[in-house]
Write a protein that holds these residues in place. Sequence first.
Motif, short mmCIF file in Angstrom:
data_model
loop_
_atom_site.label_atom_id
_atom_site.label_comp_id
_atom_site.label_asym_id
_atom_site.label_seq_id
_atom_site.Cartn_x
_atom_site.Cartn_y
_atom_site.Cartn_z
N ARG A 143 38.64 38.83 29.74
CA ARG A 143 39.94 38.72 29.09
C ARG A 143 40.52 37.36 29.40
O ARG A 143 40.82 37.05 30.55
CB ARG A 143 40.87 39.82 29.61
N GLU B 3 40.04 43.29 19.54
CA GLU B 3 41.42 43.57 19.95
C GLU B 3 42.03 44.53 18.94
O GLU B 3 41.89 44.33 17.72
CB GLU B 3 42.25 42.28 20.05
N ASP C 288 48.63 29.46 21.58
CA ASP C 288 48.08 30.82 21.69
C ASP C 288 47.58 30.98 23.11
O ASP C 288 46.77 30.18 23.59
CB ASP C 288 46.95 31.03 20.69
#
Length: 266
Positions: A186, A207, A91
Amino acid sequence: MRDSIVSRIEFATALANEAGALAQDYYRSLGELTAQSKGPQDAVSEADREVEAMIRAALMKNFPNDAFVGEESGSSVAGKDDPIWVVDPIDGTQCFLSAIPSWCVSIGLIVDGRIVGGVIRDPNADETFVGMLGKDARCNGRVMRPRDVTDFTDGLTEVGWSPRIPAAPTARLIENLLERGGIYRRSGSGALGLAYVADGRYLGYFEGHMNVWDSCAGAALVSAAGGWVNDILADKGLEQGSLVAASGAPLAAGLRALAGEVGYVL
Ligand code: LIP
């Protein structure tokens, strides 16, 4: 089933550490990888595929009746009541391929339609996050707790985005967060961002859409740590992904308000 959840999470913890080591081997030889695009800001390489294949093979060998949902290899057929593994092998793929150490291995577990546990392994920081509902959430064995603040002025909030959703609402949400005295960050890995909420490093995470393999394990960590996270499995979230919002419990109302102002209903 509880015993089998404990044994599954214990197995997944060792497996995530192994998978993290394999991913890191690929990370150390990025020049030899072939990155392909699955769409805007959505890349994949043999590292993702090989790490997921290793995780999937180990889980199916040890839990042959369980189902599997993986970012790269798709979903196996699940019996209605089968435990379901939800896996993102890397991820933060964009960061991984850009040689930015902001990525992780994420393994979540769903039983009877509920997220019951998850493991996130960050080999760059040598941190393993483990959470199990009804027990606790730990980072390298240390118990994690989300922040217990009621506003955004005393720490970092991660806001993720992808071209899967329009830009404007997220841009407005960031503006509104800054207007409230918050600081936007971020990292590029939603899974790691959720682990940081569980550990009190972030005040919150938002998100507009995440795929279930990005969010499942992180949602388990936040819940197990005593934080708040929206129900990411509601409205076909397992198949279609969902909006994701997480924070310490006292900040949940503030996060809902921030999302509601730009049209996201939590
Ligand atoms: C990433 C997520 C992130 C999202 C990115 C991407 P990937 O997962 O963790 O939250 O904003 O678009 O989906 O693709 O690196 O596994």
